[in-house]
Design a protein around this motif. Sequence first.
Motif, mmCIF file in Angstrom:
data_model
loop_
_atom_site.group_PDB
_atom_site.id
_atom_site.type_symbol
_atom_site.label_atom_id
_atom_site.label_comp_id
_atom_site.label_asym_id
_atom_site.label_seq_id
_atom_site.Cartn_x
_atom_site.Cartn_y
_atom_site.Cartn_z
ATOM 1 N N ILE A 160 57.046 -51.922 -55.192
ATOM 2 C CA ILE A 160 58.519 -51.660 -54.966
ATOM 3 C C ILE A 160 59.076 -51.081 -56.302
ATOM 4 O O ILE A 160 59.759 -50.319 -56.299
ATOM 5 C CB ILE A 160 59.080 -53.038 -54.521
ATOM 6 C CG1 ILE A 160 58.517 -53.336 -53.079
ATOM 7 C CG2 ILE A 160 60.575 -52.892 -54.796
ATOM 8 C CD1 ILE A 160 59.241 -54.492 -52.642
ATOM 9 N N ASP A 161 58.721 -51.719 -57.455
ATOM 10 C CA ASP A 161 59.150 -51.418 -58.794
ATOM 11 C C ASP A 161 58.688 -49.879 -58.985
ATOM 12 O O ASP A 161 59.543 -49.314 -59.767
ATOM 13 C CB ASP A 161 58.951 -52.432 -59.814
ATOM 14 C CG ASP A 161 59.535 -53.570 -59.815
ATOM 15 O OD1 ASP A 161 60.522 -53.801 -58.729
ATOM 16 O OD2 ASP A 161 59.155 -54.486 -60.119
ATOM 17 N N LYS A 162 57.689 -49.622 -58.804
ATOM 18 C CA LYS A 162 57.135 -48.265 -58.900
ATOM 19 C C LYS A 162 57.906 -47.267 -58.035
ATOM 20 O O LYS A 162 58.297 -46.173 -58.591
ATOM 21 C CB LYS A 162 55.675 -48.116 -58.670
ATOM 22 C CG LYS A 162 55.092 -46.867 -58.887
ATOM 23 C CD LYS A 162 53.481 -46.562 -58.385
ATOM 24 C CE LYS A 162 53.029 -45.299 -58.496
ATOM 25 N NZ LYS A 162 51.401 -45.403 -58.147
ATOM 26 N N GLU A 163 58.095 -47.453 -56.781
ATOM 27 C CA GLU A 163 59.092 -46.695 -55.929
ATOM 28 C C GLU A 163 60.436 -46.494 -56.408
ATOM 29 O O GLU A 163 60.965 -45.602 -56.376
ATOM 30 C CB GLU A 163 59.032 -47.097 -54.600
ATOM 31 C CG GLU A 163 57.575 -46.870 -54.071
ATOM 32 C CD GLU A 163 57.428 -45.452 -53.755
ATOM 33 O OE1 GLU A 163 58.108 -44.907 -53.422
ATOM 34 O OE2 GLU A 163 55.983 -45.352 -54.272
ATOM 35 N N ARG A 164 61.025 -47.904 -56.925
ATOM 36 C CA ARG A 164 62.295 -47.792 -57.566
ATOM 37 C C ARG A 164 62.486 -46.663 -58.553
ATOM 38 O O ARG A 164 63.317 -45.954 -58.827
ATOM 39 C CB ARG A 164 62.715 -49.189 -58.085
ATOM 40 C CG ARG A 164 63.175 -50.057 -56.915
ATOM 41 C CD ARG A 164 63.443 -51.338 -57.563
ATOM 42 N NE ARG A 164 64.252 -52.101 -56.830
ATOM 43 C CZ ARG A 164 64.584 -53.496 -56.892
ATOM 44 N NH1 ARG A 164 64.046 -54.196 -57.977
ATOM 45 N NH2 ARG A 164 65.271 -54.279 -55.980
ATOM 46 N N ARG A 165 61.394 -46.750 -59.594
ATOM 47 C CA ARG A 165 61.444 -45.876 -60.864
ATOM 48 C C ARG A 165 61.532 -44.405 -60.187
ATOM 49 O O ARG A 165 61.978 -43.361 -60.904
ATOM 50 C CB ARG A 165 60.350 -45.981 -61.831
ATOM 51 C CG ARG A 165 60.392 -47.296 -62.429
ATOM 52 C CD ARG A 165 59.508 -47.455 -63.598
ATOM 53 N NE ARG A 165 58.338 -47.828 -62.881
ATOM 54 C CZ ARG A 165 57.527 -49.057 -62.913
ATOM 55 N NH1 ARG A 165 58.136 -49.945 -62.786
ATOM 56 N NH2 ARG A 165 56.310 -49.152 -62.284
ATOM 57 N N LYS A 166 60.677 -44.179 -59.092
ATOM 58 C CA LYS A 166 60.870 -42.702 -58.476
ATOM 59 C C LYS A 166 62.285 -42.562 -57.633
ATOM 60 O O LYS A 166 62.229 -41.299 -57.055
ATOM 61 C CB LYS A 166 59.580 -42.608 -57.815
ATOM 62 C CG LYS A 166 58.233 -42.753 -58.567
ATOM 63 C CD LYS A 166 56.973 -42.834 -57.404
ATOM 64 C CE LYS A 166 56.862 -42.066 -56.261
ATOM 65 N NZ LYS A 166 55.721 -42.294 -55.738
ATOM 66 N N GLY A 167 63.102 -43.382 -57.529
ATOM 67 C CA GLY A 167 64.272 -43.139 -56.901
ATOM 68 C C GLY A 167 64.190 -43.718 -55.363
ATOM 69 O O GLY A 167 65.323 -43.514 -54.706
ATOM 70 N N ASN A 168 63.264 -44.212 -55.013
ATOM 71 C CA ASN A 168 63.016 -44.646 -53.542
ATOM 72 C C ASN A 168 63.307 -46.236 -53.600
ATOM 73 O O ASN A 168 62.417 -47.148 -53.844
ATOM 74 C CB ASN A 168 61.662 -44.521 -53.116
ATOM 75 C CG ASN A 168 61.181 -43.194 -53.125
ATOM 76 O OD1 ASN A 168 62.268 -42.332 -52.756
ATOM 77 N ND2 ASN A 168 60.062 -42.795 -53.191
ATOM 78 N N LYS A 169 64.603 -46.642 -53.517
ATOM 79 C CA LYS A 169 64.933 -47.975 -53.964
ATOM 80 C C LYS A 169 65.203 -48.780 -52.358
ATOM 81 O O LYS A 169 65.446 -50.095 -52.517
ATOM 82 C CB LYS A 169 66.181 -47.910 -54.392
ATOM 83 C CG LYS A 169 66.648 -47.257 -55.741
ATOM 84 C CD LYS A 169 67.655 -47.184 -56.273
ATOM 85 C CE LYS A 169 67.630 -46.750 -58.028
ATOM 86 N NZ LYS A 169 68.908 -46.912 -58.568
ATOM 87 N N THR A 170 64.867 -48.314 -51.270
ATOM 88 C CA THR A 170 65.250 -49.017 -49.909
ATOM 89 C C THR A 170 64.299 -48.552 -48.982
ATOM 90 O O THR A 170 63.751 -47.688 -49.003
ATOM 91 C CB THR A 170 66.731 -48.801 -49.408
ATOM 92 O OG1 THR A 170 66.755 -47.338 -49.115
ATOM 93 C CG2 THR A 170 67.678 -49.040 -50.473
ATOM 94 N N GLY A 171 64.253 -49.513 -47.820
ATOM 95 C CA GLY A 171 63.395 -49.124 -46.934
ATOM 96 C C GLY A 171 61.868 -48.836 -46.656
ATOM 97 O O GLY A 171 61.379 -48.158 -46.164
#
Length: 386
Positions: free
Chosen positions: A91-102
Amino acid sequence: MIKRRLEAKIQEALKRSPSVALMGPRQVGKTTIALNISETTPSVYLDMESSLDLQKVRDIVSFHDANQNKLIILDEVQRLPEVFSPLRGIIDKERRKGNKTGQFLFLGSASIDLLKQSSESLAGRIAYLELFGVNLLEYTKDANTLWLRGGFPESLLAATGKDSLEWRRDFIKTYLERDIPQLGPRIPAETLERFWTMLAHHQGTVLNAASLARNLDVSGMTIGRYLDLMNDLLLVRRLKPWTYNVGKRLVRSPKIYVRDSGITHALLNIADHNQLLGHPVVGGSWEGFVIENILSVAPAGVQPFYYGTPGGAEIDLVLEFSGSAKWAIEIKRSSTPSVNKGFHIACDEIKPERRYVVYSGTDQFSLGSGVDAISLFDLMQEVLKQ
């Protein structure tokens, strides 16, 4: 098919949180909602009771990499609690890529508190929701049918009353013989069925663990273990007493309810509405039915209690909202409601902001002393406004 009100809330949660956990007993409709969501969202659905699907997510990092930009739905997730450990990194890796939800939707047949113990690593990254049985705002055709058959969709929508009762009996048998043993406890199905049936007979009464222990020929500690199990499976509710200091001696044991009224009636071999009205459990059954319906629409953070003193002051349901605002709710099956002295005394002691008597009629009117008689449907609408 009955449109479930929670579906919209799940979609909203997925838009603001990277993961959502939807909890509820088996057969209550979680998978149907998830599949509905998958029809409008790129998704992949896996059932943790399938050995093939289970194998696919043993390495959840690789599985996620192979399903980028998809909502990953994991059903019966309580069977694989170790899956939560690596999810924080994903989840944190995706957040850094801008994917914060869903990113993830978890479905589970155990209590939210139990799942939280497994998913502590996702603090701040997961939203929890509970799916109750079908409620009166979702099934407005006939409150008596909903009360008799309960809120499991297959039971409620069965072609005949006989089919509904048989479905519920099969549900009970499956839980006892397959689902509970899968979770680990080695409790004889016959013993647990007797325990479940005893709880149904004592629907809405204060827990007397010593009496239950004597009747089952087990220890009080064993009764506590059985009750914990049924509570964790979302089959039984322990309604805690309101025990804040009011300078009074208070009843401090919880009240116990089999959460689904249809399961209560199946355990007691109640086949139709006339049998229900003539059965000693009718009052406790209606009380439990009303409480579950109210709590199914209560806002997040609302705490339910009951209030009782040895002297007879009693409130069937106390709702404590954020900010410590309290509602006192008395539950009557009668079409001509009245309020006893014990309710007034209890209200004087806890000083609720609102006082209601839920009854079986449809009109709303004053009973004096700040108490309103109200239908279950209308009270649920009032709770929704909070």
